[in-house]
Design an enzyme around this catalytic site. Sequence first.
Site, PDB file in Angstrom:
ATOM      1  N   SER A   1       0.711  -1.338  -0.139  1.00 57.63           N
ATOM      2  CA  SER A   1       0.038   0.049   0.117  1.00 57.63           C
ATOM      3  C   SER A   1       1.045   1.271   0.125  1.00 57.63           C
ATOM      4  O   SER A   1       0.289   2.568   0.167  1.00 57.63           O
ATOM      5  CB  SER A   1      -1.032   0.089   1.191  1.00 57.63           C
TER       6      SER A   1
ATOM      7  N   THR B   1      -1.475   2.788   4.397  1.00 57.89           N
ATOM      8  CA  THR B   1      -0.410   4.041   4.348  1.00 57.89           C
ATOM      9  C   THR B   1       0.182   4.535   5.492  1.00 57.89           C
ATOM     10  O   THR B   1      -0.357   3.953   6.748  1.00 57.89           O
ATOM     11  CB  THR B   1      -1.625   5.199   4.258  1.00 57.89           C
TER      12      THR B   1
ATOM     13  N   THR C   1       1.742   6.903   0.344  1.00 55.58           N
ATOM     14  CA  THR C   1       0.544   5.674   0.110  1.00 55.58           C
ATOM     15  C   THR C   1       0.767   5.704  -1.705  1.00 55.58           C
ATOM     16  O   THR C   1       1.032   6.317  -2.189  1.00 55.58           O
ATOM     17  CB  THR C   1      -0.638   5.988   0.435  1.00 55.58           C
TER      18      THR C   1
ATOM     19  N   ARG D   1      -7.573   8.660  -9.713  1.00 51.97           N
ATOM     20  CA  ARG D   1      -8.181   8.693  -8.358  1.00 51.97           C
ATOM     21  C   ARG D   1      -7.040   9.349  -7.497  1.00 51.97           C
ATOM     22  O   ARG D   1      -5.960   8.868  -7.239  1.00 51.97           O
ATOM     23  CB  ARG D   1      -8.764   7.370  -7.806  1.00 51.97           C
ATOM     24  N   VAL D   2      -7.379  10.286  -6.700  1.00 47.61           N
ATOM     25  CA  VAL D   2      -6.197  10.720  -5.536  1.00 47.61           C
ATOM     26  C   VAL D   2      -7.243  10.370  -4.301  1.00 47.61           C
ATOM     27  O   VAL D   2      -8.441  10.810  -4.178  1.00 47.61           O
ATOM     28  CB  VAL D   2      -6.096  12.191  -5.774  1.00 47.61           C
ATOM     29  N   GLY D   3      -6.376  10.148  -3.312  1.00 50.25           N
ATOM     30  CA  GLY D   3      -6.888   9.981  -1.964  1.00 50.25           C
ATOM     31  C   GLY D   3      -6.650  11.266  -1.030  1.00 50.25           C
ATOM     32  O   GLY D   3      -6.318  12.087  -1.490  1.00 50.25           O
TER      33      GLY D   3
ATOM     34  N   THR E   1      -5.249   7.318   8.153  1.00 47.07           N
ATOM     35  CA  THR E   1      -4.980   6.266   7.305  1.00 47.07           C
ATOM     36  C   THR E   1      -6.582   5.721   7.086  1.00 47.07           C
ATOM     37  O   THR E   1      -7.331   5.967   7.667  1.00 47.07           O
ATOM     38  CB  THR E   1      -4.192   4.884   7.719  1.00 47.07           C
ATOM     39  N   GLY E   2      -6.726   4.861   5.743  1.00 45.11           N
ATOM     40  CA  GLY E   2      -7.914   4.369   5.679  1.00 45.11           C
ATOM     41  C   GLY E   2      -8.475   4.870   4.268  1.00 45.11           C
ATOM     42  O   GLY E   2      -7.810   5.394   3.462  1.00 45.11           O
ATOM     43  N   LEU E   3      -9.925   4.578   4.265  1.00 47.30           N
ATOM     44  CA  LEU E   3     -10.450   5.143   2.786  1.00 47.30           C
ATOM     45  C   LEU E   3     -10.629   6.496   2.994  1.00 47.30           C
ATOM     46  O   LEU E   3     -11.115   7.274   3.538  1.00 47.30           O
ATOM     47  CB  LEU E   3     -12.247   4.558   2.957  1.00 47.30           C
ATOM     48  N   GLY E   4      -9.745   7.047   1.821  1.00 44.92           N
ATOM     49  CA  GLY E   4      -9.546   8.347   1.682  1.00 44.92           C
ATOM     50  C   GLY E   4     -10.632   9.283   1.621  1.00 44.92           C
ATOM     51  O   GLY E   4     -10.813  10.496   1.861  1.00 44.92           O
TER      52      GLY E   4
HETATM   53  C1  SD4 Z   1      -6.142   6.589   0.313  1.00 40.04           C
HETATM   54  N1  SD4 Z   1      -5.654   6.664   2.718  1.00 40.04           N
HETATM   55  O1  SD4 Z   1      -5.488   6.613  -0.716  1.00 40.04           O
HETATM   56  C2  SD4 Z   1      -5.182   6.043   1.647  1.00 40.04           C
HETATM   57  C3  SD4 Z   1      -5.451   4.586   1.857  1.00 40.04           C
HETATM   58  C4  SD4 Z   1      -4.727   3.915   2.851  1.00 40.04           C
HETATM   59  O2  SD4 Z   1      -3.104   2.398   2.415  1.00 40.04           O
HETATM   60  O3  SD4 Z   1      -4.828   4.354   3.822  1.00 40.04           O
HETATM   61  N2  SD4 Z   1      -4.125   3.012   1.902  1.00 40.04           N
HETATM   62  O4  SD4 Z   1      -7.290   6.640   0.392  1.00 40.04           O
END
Ligand code: SD4
Length: 335
Positions: A94, A197, A215, A225-227, A248-251
């Site tokens: 990741s 991330t 990440t 796509r950009v997080g 961290t997590g779903l951007g």
């Molecule tokens: C994202 N926050 O691009 C990042 C995802 C993540 O390891 O945590 N990935 O949404």
Amino acid sequence: MFQLKKINMSDRRSFIKKTLLSSTLLLPGGILESCANPVQENSNEKFKPLILSTWNHGMPANDRAWEVLKETGSLIDAVEEGVKVTELDMDNLSVGLQGLPDREGIPTLDASIMKGDGSCGSVAFVRQIKHPISLARKVMDETPHVMLAGEGARQFAIAQGFPLEPEVLSPKADELYQEWKKTSLYKPIINIENHDTIGMIALGADGKLAGSCTTSGLAYKMHGRVGDSPIIGAGLYVDDGVGAATATGLGESIIRICGSFLIVELMRQGRTPQEACEEAVKRLIAKNKGIEDIQAGFIAINKDGEYGAYAVHPGFNFARHHSNGKDLIDSKSKF
Ligand code: SD4
């Protein structure tokens, strides 16, 4: 060497007490290492310097950051060099070019870096660059801009002398991508390879703060796509007057609430880092549908050296380094 142990909460507490009493070890550089893996406690401990990073890969990243801080005294160098360890970690799918690609099979990277005086730089949707965090640093140090994306970021990298890496998937990423292509099902899954991330935040002995975040983003995302990670205020925010936070997590869920900025602002209004992280998760839950399929976690420190962390679901952890020791701590979560 630190060991991750799965034990229940009361066992953990007595285990922690025992190990702290019996097995601390003085390492080169003056850092004490303990063998415990504590669950997160609300404590009033304050540490300066203090370095926190998301997930267990935060341990080697923090080790490097701590070393750089000791050697150079530069907090910004420490947070850059620290996360570079993760960018090169072939086991991490990741972060870095070895990470899982987008739907088209192309790894695209996001990164940001920030100092507590407001200086910041980031790159988004960048290809073929081994150390996007260093490119983000160049954006901060060498341009009047904050963020460069896509082809422009790559051109800037070339101009700055960054080598372009071949665009091939790492063996692990390729295997998983070929498997994914059989169904092409886009569905983020909690706490597996697409939520790793690294975000690092650090407080120096002088009370100044810095942070970094890097990440490869969500696995099998749409091309382009950009997080949250390269978005100042979403994936990272640092203010010398208050504190720092990273995510961290779903951007998408984090961007919707300007997560890291929100946490810093809550701390400015008097919340502890822990209270601020919990409030951000509460807000994130309120603003995102389908929360059972969304994982997000935050870590924060304030300028006094207190820390906090909180996640939507269990499973999030973070690494903490300070002058009395280092540990990997299991974060509390809402559910
Ligand atoms: C994202 N926050 O691009 C990042 C995802 C993540 O390891 O945590 N990935 O949404």
